[in-house]
Design an enzyme around this catalytic site. Structure first.
Site, PDB file in Angstrom:
ATOM      1  N   CYS A  79       0.962  -1.238   0.078  1.00 14.35           N
ATOM      2  CA  CYS A  79       0.034  -0.086   0.150  1.00 14.35           C
ATOM      3  C   CYS A  79       0.930   1.161  -0.052  1.00 14.35           C
ATOM      4  O   CYS A  79       1.414   1.534   1.065  1.00 14.35           O
ATOM      5  CB  CYS A  79      -0.962   0.054   1.160  1.00 14.35           C
ATOM      6  SG  CYS A  79      -1.880   1.464   1.751  1.00 14.35           S
ATOM      7  N   CYS A  82      -0.096   3.942   2.655  1.00 17.02           N
ATOM      8  CA  CYS A  82       0.379   3.454   3.805  1.00 17.02           C
ATOM      9  C   CYS A  82       1.931   4.190   4.271  1.00 17.02           C
ATOM     10  O   CYS A  82       2.155   4.307   5.509  1.00 17.02           O
ATOM     11  CB  CYS A  82       0.085   2.100   4.031  1.00 17.02           C
ATOM     12  SG  CYS A  82      -1.516   1.299   3.901  1.00 17.02           S
TER      13      CYS A  82
END
Length: 322
Positions: A79, A82
């Site tokens: 991700c 993230c």
């Protein structure tokens, strides 16, 4: 992805949140207990950023949330947003020095937690106060907005629940995270059982492990130790050639088949041991079948539930039983 739900407004007014008075009382009790314990200030060295999995969630998040707000960062290695948000949260956890704790949860490795929280996408940030979860925001966010949400969370935790955290030295917290979680306290009775097993005192080890299990029936380590000690006791002094010859000559003799299965397992022939016992269960009935089934379950304990050979043998056993 744009962040959503960045405001704490109304977040603590959830029907699932316990009464504020009860939460405050628990927080005060936790602080009093910590202060009364010898070396109670040692908690100040607890890490401010922790990696949490499903096994440790109750202790590391739910229980700790009665003393300090716990912020959960749901993330994954693949991700990209993230990777923007997580460093901000980690840096702020160190800066706030104990006003909140950051719990990082890898969604790929903890799908159950991911589903229980109803996460729709990552990064997703939740908080837990007094054992109750509330969403904070989803998606990457700039640091000023993250600070604003954290400030609101900390204020709400103190005003509504009496949860104020504990001052922490960031350097000590970082060292604690590097050192990993503290070793669990040693059970003297379990240690004595291990010592007896290591010394070859199989009878003493069996008795010691049984004593532990009489007090703690769910102790996994004691169950494994007991299964190992019993297995070694059964094969001790056995003449392998005679045991195998007896089993070959008397295929209907369940005890002879059990004895060979024990030898196979000790010798590292795990699949052979399991296969022999499954076949014995299949062709027997009554007490003989139950004896073979129980011995197979005992050998599963020795090998370990996570071993794929155990999973395969469990499936084979289920097929012959049902």
């Amino acid at each position: 992805m744009q962040p959503r739900n960045m405001s704490m407004s109304g977040a603590v007014d959830l029907s699932a949140v316990k009464a504020a008075a009860e939460a405050k009382q628990k927080a005060e009790q936790a602080r009093a207990q910590r202060a009364a314990q010898p070396g109670g200030e040692a908690a100040a060295a607890a890490p401010l950023v922790i990696d949490v999995d499903e096994a440790g969630f109750e202790q590391q998040v739910l229980q700790r949330s009665t003393e300090v707000p716990v912020v959960i960062d749901f993330w994954a290695d693949w991700c990209q947003p993230c990777k923007q948000l997580s460093p901000i949260l980690e840096r702020l956890a160190e800066e706030y020095a104990g006003k909140f704790v950051l719990a990082k949860i890898d969604v790929d490795a903890n799908q159950m937690l991911f589903q229980q929280f109803g996460v729709q996408g990552i990064p997703a940030v939740f908080a837990v106060l007094a054992g109750q979860a509330l969403p904070l925001f989803q998606g990457a966010a700039p640091e000023p907005q993250v600070r604003q949400v954290l400030d609101q969370l900390i204020a709400a935790a103190e005003q509504r629940f009496g949860i104020v955290g504990q001052p922490v030295d960031p350097a000590a917290a970082a060292a604690a995270r590097e050192a990993g979680p503290p070793a669990p306290p040693v059970n003297p009775a379990l240690a004595a059982a291990h010592a007896a097993l290591d010394a070859g005192d199989l009878g003493g080890a069996i008795q010691a492990y049984e004593n532990v299990l009489s007090e703690e029936p769910g102790d996994v380590e004691a169950k494994l130790g007991l299964a190992q000690a019993k297995l070694l006791s059964r094969v001790q002094g056995a003449d392998a050639e005679s045991v195998r010859k007896a089993a070959a000559e008397r295929p209907g003799d369940v005890q002879a088949q059990l004895a060979v299965a024990d030898l196979d397992l000790v010798g590292g022939h795990v699949e052979d041991a399991f296969g022999r016992l499954v076949a014995t269960v299949q062709r027997t009935a009554g007490e003989d079948r139950e004896a073979a089934r129980l011995r197979l379950l005992e050998l599963f304990e020795v090998v370990g539930a996570e071993d794929p050979r155990v999973s395969s043998a469990r499936s084979a056993l289920a097929r012959v039983l049902f």
